[in-house]
Design a protein around this motif. Structure first.
Motif, PDB file in Angstrom:
ATOM      1  N   TYR A  54       0.838  -1.193   0.000  1.00 49.62           N
ATOM      2  CA  TYR A  54       0.000   0.000   0.000  1.00 49.62           C
ATOM      3  C   TYR A  54       0.875   1.245   0.000  1.00 49.62           C
ATOM      4  N   GLU A  55       0.265   2.382  -0.245  1.00 48.19           N
ATOM      5  CA  GLU A  55       0.993   3.642  -0.380  1.00 48.19           C
ATOM      6  C   GLU A  55       1.121   4.352   0.955  1.00 48.19           C
ATOM      7  N   ASP A  56       2.324   4.817   1.239  1.00 48.41           N
ATOM      8  CA  ASP A  56       2.570   5.605   2.447  1.00 48.41           C
ATOM      9  C   ASP A  56       2.391   7.087   2.112  1.00 48.41           C
ATOM     10  N   CYS A  57       1.411   7.734   2.745  1.00 47.38           N
ATOM     11  CA  CYS A  57       1.172   9.162   2.478  1.00 47.38           C
ATOM     12  C   CYS A  57       1.442  10.007   3.715  1.00 47.38           C
ATOM     13  N   SER A  58       2.319   9.533   4.596  1.00 47.19           N
ATOM     14  CA  SER A  58       2.609  10.266   5.819  1.00 47.19           C
ATOM     15  C   SER A  58       3.578  11.405   5.559  1.00 47.19           C
ATOM     16  N   VAL A  59       3.589  12.369   6.481  1.00 49.91           N
ATOM     17  CA  VAL A  59       4.564  13.465   6.453  1.00 49.91           C
ATOM     18  C   VAL A  59       5.494  13.282   7.645  1.00 49.91           C
ATOM     19  N   ARG A  60       6.701  13.783   7.496  1.00 49.76           N
ATOM     20  CA  ARG A  60       7.697  13.647   8.551  1.00 49.76           C
ATOM     21  C   ARG A  60       8.121  15.016   9.049  1.00 49.76           C
ATOM     22  N   LEU A  61       8.142  15.162  10.351  1.00 51.93           N
ATOM     23  CA  LEU A  61       8.479  16.423  10.990  1.00 51.93           C
ATOM     24  C   LEU A  61       9.562  16.166  12.023  1.00 51.93           C
ATOM     25  N   GLY A  62      10.165  17.229  12.496  1.00 51.80           N
ATOM     26  CA  GLY A  62      11.120  17.120  13.590  1.00 51.80           C
ATOM     27  C   GLY A  62      12.503  16.718  13.134  1.00 51.80           C
ATOM     28  N   GLY A  63      13.448  16.903  14.028  1.00 53.30           N
ATOM     29  CA  GLY A  63      14.824  16.553  13.749  1.00 53.30           C
ATOM     30  C   GLY A  63      15.785  17.373  14.571  1.00 53.30           C
ATOM     31  N   GLY A  64      15.866  17.070  15.860  1.00 51.51           N
ATOM     32  CA  GLY A  64      16.833  17.747  16.705  1.00 51.51           C
ATOM     33  C   GLY A  64      16.263  18.732  17.700  1.00 51.51           C
ATOM     34  N   GLU A  65      14.985  19.030  17.635  1.00 52.68           N
ATOM     35  CA  GLU A  65      14.384  19.960  18.601  1.00 52.68           C
ATOM     36  C   GLU A  65      14.425  19.330  20.001  1.00 52.68           C
ATOM     37  N   THR A  66      14.552  20.164  21.014  1.00 52.73           N
ATOM     38  CA  THR A  66      14.697  19.660  22.374  1.00 52.73           C
ATOM     39  C   THR A  66      13.669  20.261  23.319  1.00 52.73           C
ATOM     40  N   PHE A  67      13.425  19.554  24.406  1.00 57.14           N
ATOM     41  CA  PHE A  67      12.610  20.073  25.508  1.00 57.14           C
ATOM     42  C   PHE A  67      13.037  19.359  26.779  1.00 57.14           C
ATOM     43  N   SER A  68      12.677  19.929  27.900  1.00 59.77           N
ATOM     44  CA  SER A  68      13.058  19.367  29.196  1.00 59.77           C
ATOM     45  C   SER A  68      11.832  19.265  30.089  1.00 59.77           C
ATOM     46  N   GLN A  69      11.757  18.196  30.848  1.00 62.91           N
ATOM     47  CA  GLN A  69      10.697  18.042  31.849  1.00 62.91           C
ATOM     48  C   GLN A  69      11.054  16.881  32.769  1.00 62.91           C
ATOM     49  N   ASP A  70      10.518  16.910  33.965  1.00 57.31           N
ATOM     50  CA  ASP A  70      10.718  15.848  34.957  1.00 57.31           C
ATOM     51  C   ASP A  70      12.200  15.535  35.179  1.00 57.31           C
ATOM     52  N   GLY A  71      13.053  16.552  35.069  1.00 55.27           N
ATOM     53  CA  GLY A  71      14.468  16.339  35.306  1.00 55.27           C
ATOM     54  C   GLY A  71      15.225  15.673  34.176  1.00 55.27           C
ATOM     55  N   LEU A  72      14.605  15.546  33.004  1.00 57.04           N
ATOM     56  CA  LEU A  72      15.232  14.914  31.851  1.00 57.04           C
ATOM     57  C   LEU A  72      15.248  15.877  30.669  1.00 57.04           C
ATOM     58  N   ASN A  73      16.243  15.716  29.799  1.00 60.31           N
ATOM     59  CA  ASN A  73      16.297  16.457  28.543  1.00 60.31           C
ATOM     60  C   ASN A  73      15.987  15.497  27.398  1.00 60.31           C
ATOM     61  N   PHE A  74      15.081  15.926  26.512  1.00 62.83           N
ATOM     62  CA  PHE A  74      14.645  15.081  25.406  1.00 62.83           C
ATOM     63  C   PHE A  74      14.993  15.731  24.065  1.00 62.83           C
ATOM     64  N   THR A  75      15.361  14.903  23.104  1.00 64.90           N
ATOM     65  CA  THR A  75      15.588  15.342  21.732  1.00 64.90           C
ATOM     66  C   THR A  75      14.582  14.632  20.832  1.00 64.90           C
ATOM     67  N   ILE A  76      13.804  15.387  20.071  1.00 64.68           N
ATOM     68  CA  ILE A  76      12.824  14.802  19.152  1.00 64.68           C
ATOM     69  C   ILE A  76      13.545  14.364  17.884  1.00 64.68           C
ATOM     70  N   ASP A  77      13.548  13.076  17.631  1.00 67.46           N
ATOM     71  CA  ASP A  77      14.241  12.533  16.462  1.00 67.46           C
ATOM     72  C   ASP A  77      13.383  12.604  15.206  1.00 67.46           C
ATOM     73  N   GLU A  78      12.102  12.225  15.341  1.00 68.68           N
ATOM     74  CA  GLU A  78      11.226  12.233  14.169  1.00 68.68           C
ATOM     75  C   GLU A  78       9.773  12.109  14.601  1.00 68.68           C
ATOM     76  N   ILE A  79       8.911  12.803  13.880  1.00 70.32           N
ATOM     77  CA  ILE A  79       7.469  12.655  14.036  1.00 70.32           C
ATOM     78  C   ILE A  79       6.918  12.217  12.692  1.00 70.32           C
ATOM     79  N   THR A  80       6.211  11.110  12.674  1.00 76.49           N
ATOM     80  CA  THR A  80       5.566  10.630  11.455  1.00 76.49           C
ATOM     81  C   THR A  80       4.061  10.750  11.648  1.00 76.49           C
ATOM     82  N   LEU A  81       3.427  11.462  10.741  1.00 75.20           N
ATOM     83  CA  LEU A  81       1.997  11.747  10.872  1.00 75.20           C
ATOM     84  C   LEU A  81       1.308  11.420   9.560  1.00 75.20           C
ATOM     85  N   SER A  82       0.206  10.687   9.651  1.00 73.63           N
ATOM     86  CA  SER A  82      -0.570  10.332   8.469  1.00 73.63           C
ATOM     87  C   SER A  82      -2.054  10.460   8.806  1.00 73.63           C
ATOM     88  N   PRO A  83      -2.943  10.291   7.843  1.00 75.64           N
ATOM     89  CA  PRO A  83      -4.375  10.368   8.142  1.00 75.64           C
ATOM     90  C   PRO A  83      -4.869   9.284   9.081  1.00 75.64           C
TER      91      PRO A  83
END
Length: 353
Positions: free
Chosen positions: A224-253
């Motif tokens: 089947y066909e993949d029609c997803s979009v990809r977002l993110g790549g290196g953005e960071t945020f911090s919470q609960d005493g941890l630092n997070f780096t967003i590697d990738e967001i895959t979003l489709s219908p």
């Protein structure tokens, strides 16, 4: 490493909430007291466990005129014009079936994106008689598929869920909807699915009873066909005493998948089989459950996806944890109806091209 080893490794990294574990343990006992819902019944959690517990299955069979994916998916995931246009684009017919003891199971159609898929099966009583026990609908009949393996064609870590749908309790058919998610691409492959002994929960005897005995094995091609979009790549945020780096967001219908890395390797405490050490719950919350995912539609509707399932894989050598969370949506959401997605406080606008 063998596929079986990889599968066991993936299973060891799964973590469940106390609510999920309680639902898994008490599903059979309480099923008869809980009304089923059309798309997300209360006991979908229990069926998720069944789908995850069997990834290696076998099968074959097939036949006839291929179904129209729009006719299969629209009643279950939305039939608006924009939604059917999505189905027309990403849906694919299957038409594989197998018959045993007067019951035919047919894999009707599949749709998905790179990491997620939805399959609809039809279970048919071949003599034309009412499928469910007389006078009962899914609200009173909690169905359970013994030996349920779902469809397997994914080589990586896989999980998913399933639920039954019955649009007309008086006819000779019901539908089984299966979702599958993986950490590797799954748009192509040869799928095998096996089913065994459809059972139901008898509220009077408080026991599972056999409704239709049998063994059904299906084999079909996935393409089947993949029609997803990809977002993110290196953005960071911090919470609960941890630092997070967003590697990738895959979003489709049909689904969302968020991959991120925490700057500390989580250490899980051991516990007896089937139980969780008390100190693991707050750790799981820090790395997985507390991570915000908010999808905003163009009409202003905000969908909270923070409760999505996921996995946490610690890398002790690098002292990081690789995390993935996401889910298949209850309904099809065309990309043009999505405005933005917010992950851990970082907001991404969704492109419509």
């Amino acid at each position: 490493m063998s596929d079986l080893f990889d599968y066991k490794k993936e299973m060891s990294e799964l973590r469940f909430t106390e609510i999920q574990k309680k639902a898994l343990a008490e599903a059979a006992a309480s099923a008869a007291r809980t009304p089923a819902k059309r798309r997300r019944p209360v006991f979908r959690t229990a069926l998720i466990a069944a789908a995850m517990a069997a990834v290696l299955v076998v099968g074959s069979s097939a036949a006839g005129i291929l179904p129209n994916p729009t006719e299969v998916f629209a009643p279950l995931f939305g039939g608006a014009v924009a939604q059917t246009e999505v189905i027309d684009k990403i849906g694919r017919p299957i038409g594989a079936s197998d018959t045993d003891n007067g019951i035919t199971i047919t894999a009707e159609a599949i749709m998905g994106d790179q990491y997620n898929a939805v399959i609809v099966y039809t279970l048919t009583r071949d003599d034309g008689e009412r499928f469910l026990p007389e006078g009962k609908g899914l609200d009173e009949t909690y169905l359970m598929m013994g030996g349920y393996g779902g469809a397997s064609w994914v080589k990586g870590g896989a999980h998913g869920g399933s639920w039954f749908v019955d649009e007309d309790p008086e006819d000779n058919q019901i539908q089984l909807v299966e979702t599958a998610s993986s950490n590797v691409a799954m748009t192509k492959g040869t799928a095998n699915a096996s089913f065994e002994d459809l059972q139901y929960w008898n509220a009077e005897t408080e026991q599972a009873e056999l409704l239709y005995p049998g063994k059904w094995k299906l084999r079909f091609e996935v393409d089947y066909e993949d029609c997803s979009v990809r977002l993110g790549g290196g953005e960071t945020f911090s919470q609960d005493g941890l630092n997070f780096t967003i590697d990738e967001i895959t979003l489709s219908p049909i689904a969302v998948r968020v991959v991120y890395t925490a700057d500390s390797a989580v250490v899980w405490s051991d516990a007896p089989s089937g139980r969780e050490a008390p100190e693991n719950a707050p750790r799981r919350q820090r790395y997985l459950e507390n991570i915000e995912i908010l999808l905003t539609k163009t009409d202003g509707t905000v969908i909270d996806l923070g409760g999505s399932g996921g996995r946490v894989s610690p890398d002790y050598k690098a002292d990081v944890s690789h995390c993935t969370k996401g889910q298949v949506f209850d309904e099809i959401i065309p990309l043009e109806e999505m405005e933005s997605i917010r992950v851990g406080g970082v907001t991404y606008e969704i492109p419509h091209n």
